[in-house]
Write an enzyme that holds these catalytic residues in place. Structure first.
Site, short mmCIF file in Angstrom:
data_model
loop_
_atom_site.label_atom_id
_atom_site.label_comp_id
_atom_site.label_asym_id
_atom_site.label_seq_id
_atom_site.Cartn_x
_atom_site.Cartn_y
_atom_site.Cartn_z
N GLY A 47 -2.79 9.03 -4.23
CA GLY A 47 -1.36 9.18 -3.99
C GLY A 47 -1.12 10.36 -3.08
N GLN A 52 3.40 17.41 0.64
CA GLN A 52 1.99 17.77 0.84
C GLN A 52 1.60 17.79 2.32
OE1 GLN A 52 0.47 14.89 -2.35
NE2 GLN A 52 -1.05 16.52 -2.39
N LEU A 101 -5.07 16.17 -3.74
CA LEU A 101 -5.56 16.47 -2.40
C LEU A 101 -5.16 17.88 -1.95
CD1 LEU A 101 -4.92 13.02 -0.68
CD2 LEU A 101 -7.08 13.92 -1.60
NI NI Z 1 -1.27 15.88 -5.91
#
Ligand code: NI
Length: 173
Positions: A47, A52, A101
Site C-alpha cells: 500500500g 509518503q 515503505l
Molecule cells: Ni506505511
C-alpha cells in the site's frame, strides 16, 4: 507516469494531516494515482499513501496479489481510495507484523480493529464501500493513518516487538 521518491520516517512531511481532495477526475489526480501505483510496485509494497511521496492529500492505494514482502497473508483487492473514512464493526483486535515503505527494512507488531467498513471514492469520484477483515483491514488502517500523520511505529504493542526484518527472521519471529 513516474516513480516518485518515498519519504522516510524522520521527514516532517510524514507527520502532517493531509487535506481532502475537492475535485475528482482531474488529470492531476489521475497522474497522482498512476505515480503512486508505479512507486508502490517498484518498491514491492502492499500500500501507499499520497503523503509518503510528499503530496498532502487524502489519497491511498493498496493491493496484495503475491507479495514477497508479505508471503503469508491473504490477497487484498487492488483499491484506490480518495477521502476515505471507516467504522469499526467489532470489538476484536487482530495483530500483524507490519512494515512500511517509509520505514524500510523494519517490522513491528501492531494490533488494530479486526473488522471494519470503509468507504471513499475512486479517482473518478465513484463511491467505494467495502467490509474488510484480517490483513485487508490492517492495510486499510495503516494507509489511513498516513493521512493523519501517524506511522505504525506509533502503535507498537510493545517497543521490543520491532526490529530489522533480517534480525527478526533470524530470531524466528
Ligand atoms: Ni506505511
Amino acid at each position: 507516469m513516474a516513480i516518485r521518491p518515498i519519504l522516510r520516517i524522520g521527514d516532517p512531511r510524514l507527520r502532517e494531516i493531509s487535506q481532502p481532495v475537492e475535485v475528482f477526475d482531474t488529470p492531476e489526480l489521475h497522474e497522482l494515482v498512476e505515480d503512486m501505483f508505479e512507486t508502490m510496485e517498484a518498491a514491492d509494497g502492499a500500500g501507499l499513501a499520497a503523503p509518503q511521496i510528499g503530496v498532502p492529500r487524502r489519497v491511498m492505494i493498496f493491493g496484495v496479489e503475491h507479495n514477497s514482502r508479505y508471503p503469508d497473508v491473504d490477497t487484498v483487492p487492488t483499491t484506490v481510495l480518495v477521502n476515505p473514512e471507516f467504522t469499526v464493526l467489532g470489538e476484536e483486535a487482530e495483530g500483524f507484523w507490519e512494515g512500511c515503505l517509509s520505514v524500510p527494512g523494519m517490522r513491528g507488531y501492531v494490533e488494530r480493529p479486526g473488522r471494519i467498513r470503509y468507504r471513499g471514492f475512486d479517482a473518478f469520484g465513484n463511491p467505494v464501500e467495502r467490509d474488510a477483515d484480517g490483513f485487508h483491514a490492517t492495510v486499510f488502517q495503516h494507509e489511513y493513518d498516513h493521512l493523519d500523520g501517524i506511522l505504525y511505529t506509533d502503535r507498537l504493542v510493545d517497543p521490543k516487538m520491532f526490529g530489522f526484518v533480517e534480525e527478526l527472521a533470524a530470531a524466528e519471529r
